[in-house]
Design an enzyme around this catalytic site. Structure first.
Site, PDB file in Angstrom:
ATOM      1  N   SER A 196     -58.401 -19.110  27.055  1.00 40.17           N
ATOM      2  CA  SER A 196     -58.427 -19.749  28.375  1.00 40.17           C
ATOM      3  C   SER A 196     -57.173 -19.511  29.198  1.00 40.17           C
ATOM      4  O   SER A 196     -57.112 -19.933  30.352  1.00 40.17           O
ATOM      5  CB  SER A 196     -58.607 -21.255  28.203  1.00 40.17           C
ATOM      6  OG  SER A 196     -59.758 -21.512  27.456  1.00 40.17           O
ATOM      7  N   GLU A 225       0.799  -1.216   0.000  1.00 42.80           N
ATOM      8  CA  GLU A 225       0.000   0.000   0.000  1.00 42.80           C
ATOM      9  C   GLU A 225       0.838   1.276   0.000  1.00 42.80           C
ATOM     10  O   GLU A 225       0.404   2.298  -0.515  1.00 42.80           O
ATOM     11  CB  GLU A 225      -0.958   0.011   1.203  1.00 42.80           C
ATOM     12  CG  GLU A 225      -2.094  -0.999   1.109  1.00 42.80           C
ATOM     13  CD  GLU A 225      -3.021  -0.752  -0.077  1.00 42.80           C
ATOM     14  OE1 GLU A 225      -3.230   0.417  -0.450  1.00 42.80           O
ATOM     15  OE2 GLU A 225      -3.528  -1.739  -0.648  1.00 42.80           O
TER      16      GLU A 225
END
Lengths: 147, 770
Positions: B454, B175
Site C-alpha cells: 500500500s 630500537e
C-alpha cells in the site's frame, strides 16, 4: 470533573452572552506558517550576513553553503529560500533558481512583498532560460500579489 | 692442458667481471628504487569520512545530556576548566566546552572556549570566553570511518616536530641507540642482536633505517639474500636522505596493531586510537607504551595483555632513563602512572557500514576509486549519529521482540531496514541495513528490493487530487468488489485486508483505511499509466510494469527508494535527490566538490497539500492510529502503512515536521512474516521518532487551499452545531456549496461559547492545580 465542566459552561455563559455572527462564511484564516520568532534568531542573521558578504565577494558557492547551513536551522524560513534562489540565479543555475524561489513561496504566508519578489525572480530566471512567455506570466503573478 | 689454462683464466675473469657488473647493476637498481620510490612515496591515506557537525545555537532543541554524549564520542574529556582544548566541564544547566581547532570545508575554525546554557531541553544562551553572545558554535564532526587503501591501512600523518621529544628518546633508546651516528646499519647492533638471543636485553638487530626499508620495500621472508638487500638499501637510503626525513617517515609507517579489520599505522593514529589525543599531547608514560609496542603490537596489546604491556612500558622507561632520555624524576613519575588507554570502542573501519556504503556509492559517481583510497580526501556527510543510534536501537529491539513472540523461533530471524532523512533538504540522517548494524554486508536499506504494497497508494490519490474539479478529499469512492480484466492475464480481484468491502466511502477514508478495492478502482479509472507516471515524478527511477496490480504495490522498491518517493510528498511537491554528502575537500581542506541542496518542483502545491493532510488522517484515525501511543497528537505526523501478500513485508513510511522515516521488516528468504505494517513496522518508527522528540508537522498551506467546516453525516458544509464537524481542506472552489441541515445561524454563537468554555476550563484547571 462533570461539575467542573458544568461550572465552566455557566461561567462562560455569564461572561460572554452569545451574539449572532455577522458572517457565517468560513473566513480564510491566518496562514499556518509558524510566526516569525519575536527576536530574529541571531544564528540565522549571522549566516545571512556572511552569505551576503560572500556573494558580494564573488564567492557564490560559499554564500550558498552559508544559506544551506541556515536552512538546516530554519527550514521554513522563506527569506532564506529566497536568498538562496538569488544566489542560484547569480550562479547561472536558472532552473534551480526558479524551483528554490517557488519553495520560498510555499512558506511565504502573508508576506506579499516577498511573494512578489519571488515571482519577479522566477520571471528573471525564465527570461534567462529563453522562456519569455513564462517570464511574462511570472511578472503578472508578481503584480497581482503586490501591485 | 696448457692450452686450456688461458681459457679457464678467461672464464674466471669473465665470471668476476660479470659478478662485479651484477653487483653494480643490482646496487644501481636498488639505488634507483630507493630514490624513486622513497621520493615519490606518499603514504596512501584513506578518505576520511565525517558525520554532520553539531551546530549549537540559541533556540536549538537538544538536551544537555545529548551534547555531553556527542562530546564524549568526539573524545573530549570531562575536566575542570583549564588546559588545552578537547575537554568540557559541566554544571547544572550549562556546559563549558574547550573546542579543538578543526578545518571545515569552509575554512579553519580555531580552538575556542564556549559556554552553553540549557533550559527546558533547549539551548538558551551561547557565549564565548569573554561572555559575549555567540551566534553559532560548531563542534567538530565525528569521524565515522574511511575508504581505506589495500590492507585497510589507516594512519594520520604527523611531522617530526609534532612528536614529543620523550617519544623519540624512548624510540632511540630501545630500537636504535646509535641512530643519529650510524650509516644505515650498525655492526655493534648486529653483534648485540646475536648476543641478545641469550639475554633478555630489549635491543634488536635492525636499525630504524633497516626496519623502514623492510616495511617499505621488502617482503617479510627471512633469507640471507634479503638481509643483504636490506642492508644495502638502508645504506643507500642514508646516502640520499637525512636522518630527520627517515625518522619522520618511520614514525608514520610503524604498525601499532589492529582495530578489528583496520590496521593502525603511524604514531599519529596510534595516539588517537590508544589515548584519544593528538600526538603532541602524549605523556612520557604513554609514549613509552607505544614505543614498547613497536616490537610486537599483538604481544604487548594493552587491551588484551595489560600486565605484559605495563611491564614492557616500564622496561622502555628504564632504558630511556639509562640513556638520559628522561630524568630520574620523570622516570619515577611515568613509572607510577597507570596504562591510561582510552576505553576501547573497537569499531574497526566504521561503526556505520551501511551508511558508508551509501557514501561510497555516491562518491564513486565523481571520484576514482584509487583516489578515494589514497588521497586522504575529507568527506563531510549528513549522518546524524544521534538519529542513527536511535534507528539502530529501535530496529534491533523490536526485531528481537518479534522473534521471541514467534514461538517456533525460525532461523535466521527477521530482518529489517531503516532510512531517516530531513524532509526539507533530502539529507540522509540515518541508514540501517539490517538488525546487526555493524555487519558489513547485505545492505537492505539500499539493496533489498521488496514489494511495497500500500505504500504506492498515495500516488493514486495524488493523481486524483490533481483534478480538483473531479476529486476532493470527500469525493465518494466505491469500495465494492472489483474485478480487472485484461487480455492475456488472469482476472485481478483485489481483496481488502479485513476481507470485507465497505461500499461508498469518502476519498480520504479510503486512503486512511487503506481500502484495496477502492484504490484499485480509482487507480484504474484514472489510468494506470498516469498513476505510474506520478510515481516516477515522485522520484522512483526503476522501471514499473504497467499492470493494474502495480497500483497496489506489486512493485519492488528498496527502503531508500521509498524514502525518495515520500520525500517529495513531505517537502510539498519539491523533489530533492537524497544526499549523504555535503562537501569533499582535500587533505589540507581545499574544497573539491559541494553537493548542493537541489530542489525541483514536480507537483503543484495544492494536490500535495491535500494528500499530506489525508496522510495525517491515516495517523489520526486510520491504519496508523497506533502511532498515537508513541507521539503526542499535536505532532500530527503523516504516514502510510504497507503490508504485502501473506505478510511477507511490513512497511511504514511517514514524516513529521523535521524527519522522514521509512521502516521495512521481513525475512531475507521471503517467507511469510505474519506481521503487518501497522503492527510491526510502525512501532519501530514510533520508537525511533519518540526518542528524537519530533517537531510537529505543519503543512505549508498554499494560497489556493481553504479550510471548510464539513458535517460528517452529509459531507456538506457544516459548522460547530453539526456534531463532529471537522475542517477539511479544499482547493478553492472545489468545496461543496450546499449547507448541511444542522448548520445554522447558531453555529458561530456556539463557537464563541465553546472558546469561552476552553478558557474557563483552563482557568479552573489552574485553580485546582491540575
Amino acid at each position: 470533573m462533570r461539575l467542573v465542566v458544568l461550572l465552566a459552561v455557566l461561567l462562560a455563559g455569564c461572561a460572554t452572552p452569545p451574539r449572532p455572527p455577522p458572517e457565517a462564511e468560513p473566513k480564510p484564516e491566518a496562514p499556518p506558517v509558524a510566526a516569525p520568532t519575536p527576536k530574529e534568531n541571531i544564528a540565522i542573521a549571522g549566516l545571512m550576513d556572511s552569505a551576503r558578504t560572500e556573494a558580494a565577494a564573488g564567492n557564490l558557492a560559499g554564500a550558498a553553503a552559508s544559506l544551506e547551513r541556515a536552512l538546516r536551522i530554519e527550514p521554513r524560513n522563506p527569506r532564506l529560500w529566497h536568498e538562496l534562489a538569488r544566489v542560484r540565479l547569480k550562479q547561472g543555475q536558472h532552473a534551480q533558481a526558479e524551483s528554490v524561489a517557488a519553495r520560498s513561496n510555499s512558506w511565504v504566508g502573508e508576506d506579499k512583498a516577498l511573494r512578489a519578489e519571488n515571482w519577479r525572480l522566477i520571471s528573471e530566471s525564465r527570461n534567462a532560460r529563453g522562456d519569455q512567455e513564462g517570464a511574462k506570466a511570472a511578472l503578472e503573478a508578481a503584480s497581482r500579489v503586490a501591485p | 692442458m696448457l692450452r686450456r689454462r688461458p681459457k679457464l683464466w678467461k672464464i674466471v675473469r669473465l665470471a668476476l667481471l660479470a659478478t662485479v657488473l651484477a653487483v653494480a647493476g643490482f646496487t644501481f637498481y636498488l639505488d634507483f628504487r630507493v630514490r624513486s620510490e622513497f621520493e615519490g612515496r606518499r603514504f596512501a591515506l584513506p578518505a576520511r569520512i565525517y558525520a554532520r557537525p553539531l551546530e549549537l545555537h540559541a533556540g536549538l532543541r537538544i538536551a544537555q545530556a545529548d551534547v555531553e554524549d556527542e562530546l564524549r564520542s568526539l573524545g573530549y574529556r570531562e575536566a575542570p576548566p583549564e588546559g588545552d582544548a578537547g575537554w568540557f566541564s559541566k554544571s547544572e544547566n550549562s556546559l563549558i566546552i574547550a573546542l579543538r581547532p578543526f578545518v571545515f570545508w569552509d575554512g579553519r575554525q580555531p580552538a575556542k572556549r564556549v559556554s552553553v546554557t540549557f533550559e527546558g531541553g533547549k539551548v538558551v544562551a551561547l557565549r564565548d570566553a569573554t561572555g559575549a553572545e555567540l551566534a553559532l558554535a560548531r563542534l567538530e564532526p565525528l569521524a565515522i570511518g574511511g575508504i581505506y587503501p589495500a590492507g585497510n591501512e589507516d594512519r594520520v600523518l604527523v611531522r617530526l616536530a609534532d612528536v614529543p621529544k620523550h617519544f623519540v628518546q624512548a624510540l632511540i633508546a630501545v630500537e636504535d641507540r646509535s641512530y643519529f651516528s650510524h650509516a644505515g646499519f650498525d655492526l655493534r647492533g648486529l653483534a648485540r642482536a646475536a648476543r641478545s638471543v641469550f639475554s633478555d636485553k630489549v635491543q634488536g638487530g635492525s636499525t630504524i633505517t633497516q626496519q623502514l626499508v623492510k616495511n617499505f620495500f621488502l617482503t617479510p621472508e627471512r633469507t640471507l639474500q634479503r638481509k643483504f638487500t636490506e642492508l644495502l638499501m638502508a645504506v643507500l637510503l642514508e646516502i640520499h636522505y637525512d636522518k630527520t626525513e627517515i625518522l619522520e617517515t618511520y614514525l608514520n609507517e610503524i604498525y601499532f596493531g589492529q582495530d578489528r579489520d583496520r590496521a593502525i599505522h603511524g604514531v599519529g593514529l596510534a595516539a588517537q586510537f590508544y589515548f584519544g589525543k593528538e600526538v603532541q599531547y602524549l605523556t612520557a608514560a604513554e609514549s613509552a607504551l607505544l614505543v614498547g609496542m613497536v616490537r610486537g603490537p599483538a604481544i604487548y596489546d594493552p587491551y588484551r595483555h595489560p600486565q605484559r604491556a605495563l611491564e614492557r612500558r616500564n622496561l622502555v622507561l628504564r632504558e630511556t632513563r639509562d640513556q638520559k632520555g628522561i630524568t630520574p624524576d620523570e622516570y619515577a613519575d611515568a613509572r607510577s602512572s597507570p596504562l591510561n588507554v582510552s576505553k576501547k570502542t573497537g569499531t574497526g573501519t566504521t561503526p556505520y557500514p551501511a551508511f558508508l556504503q551509501l557514501v561510497h556509492r555516491q562518491l564513486r559517481r565523481d571520484y576514482d576509486e584509487a583516489d578515494l583510497r589514497s588521497e586522504g580526501l575529507r568527506i563531510f556527510t549528513t549522518l546524524d549519529p544521534r538519529v542513527q543510534d536511535a534507528a539502530e536501537t529501535a530496529l534491533a529491539k523490536r526485531l528481537a521482540q518479534y522473534d521471541k513472540e514467534k514461538r517456533f523461533g525460525q532461523q535466521p530471524g527477521l530482518e529489517g531496514a531503516v532510512v531517516v532523512t530531513d524532509p526539507q533538504s533530502g539529507e540522509v540522517q540515518a541508514l540501517v541495513g539490517g538488525r546487526d548494524p555493524r555487519y558489513r554486508g547485505y545492505n537492505r536499506a539500499l539493496d533489498a528490493a521488496r514489494p511495497v504494497g500500500s505504500l504506492l497508494k498515495p500516488a493514486i490519490y495524488l493523481t486524483a487530487l490533481s483534478e480538483p474539479a473531479r476529486y476532493t478529499l470527500l469525493t465518494p469512492i466505491d469500495d465494492g468488489p472489483f474485478v480487472w480484466k485484461s487480455r492475456g492475464a488472469p482476472d485481478w480481484e483485489p481483496a481488502n485486508y479485513d476481507k470485507k468491502f465497505h461500499g461508498i466511502v469518502p476519498l480520504r477514508t479510503a486512503l486512511a483505511q487503506s481500502y484495496n478495492a477502492a484504490a484499485a478502482r480509482l487507480g484504474t479509472d484514472l489510468g494506470i499509466e498516469r498513476v505510474l507516471d506520478n510515481v516516477r515524478r515522485l522520484g522512483v527511477d526503476r522501471p514499473l510494469r504497467p499492470f493494474a496490480s502495480t497500483l497496489l504495490g506489486a512493485v519492488e522498491l528498496s527502503p531508500f527508494e521509498v524514502a525518495q518517493m515520500y520525500q517529495t510528498i513531505a517537502s510539498g511537491g519539491f523533489r530533492s535527490p537524497l544526499r549523504a554528502i555535503r562537501d569533499v575537500t582535500t587533505q589540507e581542506g581545499r574544497p573539491l566538490s559541494r553537493y548542493q541542496l537541489a530542489v525541483e518542483q514536480v507537483f503543484a502545491p495544492e494536490p500535495i497539500y491535500l494528500l499530506a493532510a489525508a496522510m495525517q488522517d491515516v495517523v489520526r484515525e486510520g491504519t496508523a492510529q497506533g502511532l498515537n501511543r508513541f507521539l503526542p497528537p499535536e505532532t500530527a505526523a503523516a504516514g502510510k502503512t504497507g503490508t504485502t501478500d501473506e505478510q511477507r513485508d511490513a512497511w511504514f513510511a511517514g514524516f513529521t515536521g523535521d524527519r522522514l522515516g521509512v521502516v521495512w521488516i521481513g525475512y531475507d528468504d521471503n517467507r511469510a512474516a505474519r506481521l503487518s505494517g501497522a503492527a510491526a513496522a510502525l512501532p519501530i518508527w514510533g520508537d525511533l521518532m519518540s526518542v528524537l522528540a519530533p517537531e510537529p508537522l505543519v503543512l505549508a498551506r498554499p494560497e489556493r487551499i481553504e479550510l471548510v467546516s464539513i458535517d460528517p453525516q452529509t459531507g456538506l458544509r457544516g459548522g460547530t452545531s453539526c456534531p463532529g464537524a471537522t475542517e477539511v481542506p479544499f482547493v478553492q472552489g472545489s468545496a461543496p456549496s450546499e449547507r448541511a441541515p444542522c448548520s445554522g445561524a447558531m453555529d458561530a454563537a456556539v463557537e464563541v461559547v465553546g472558546k469561552s468554555v476552553e478558557r474557563a476550563k483552563s482557568w479552573l484547571d489552574r485553580l485546582f492545580g491540575r
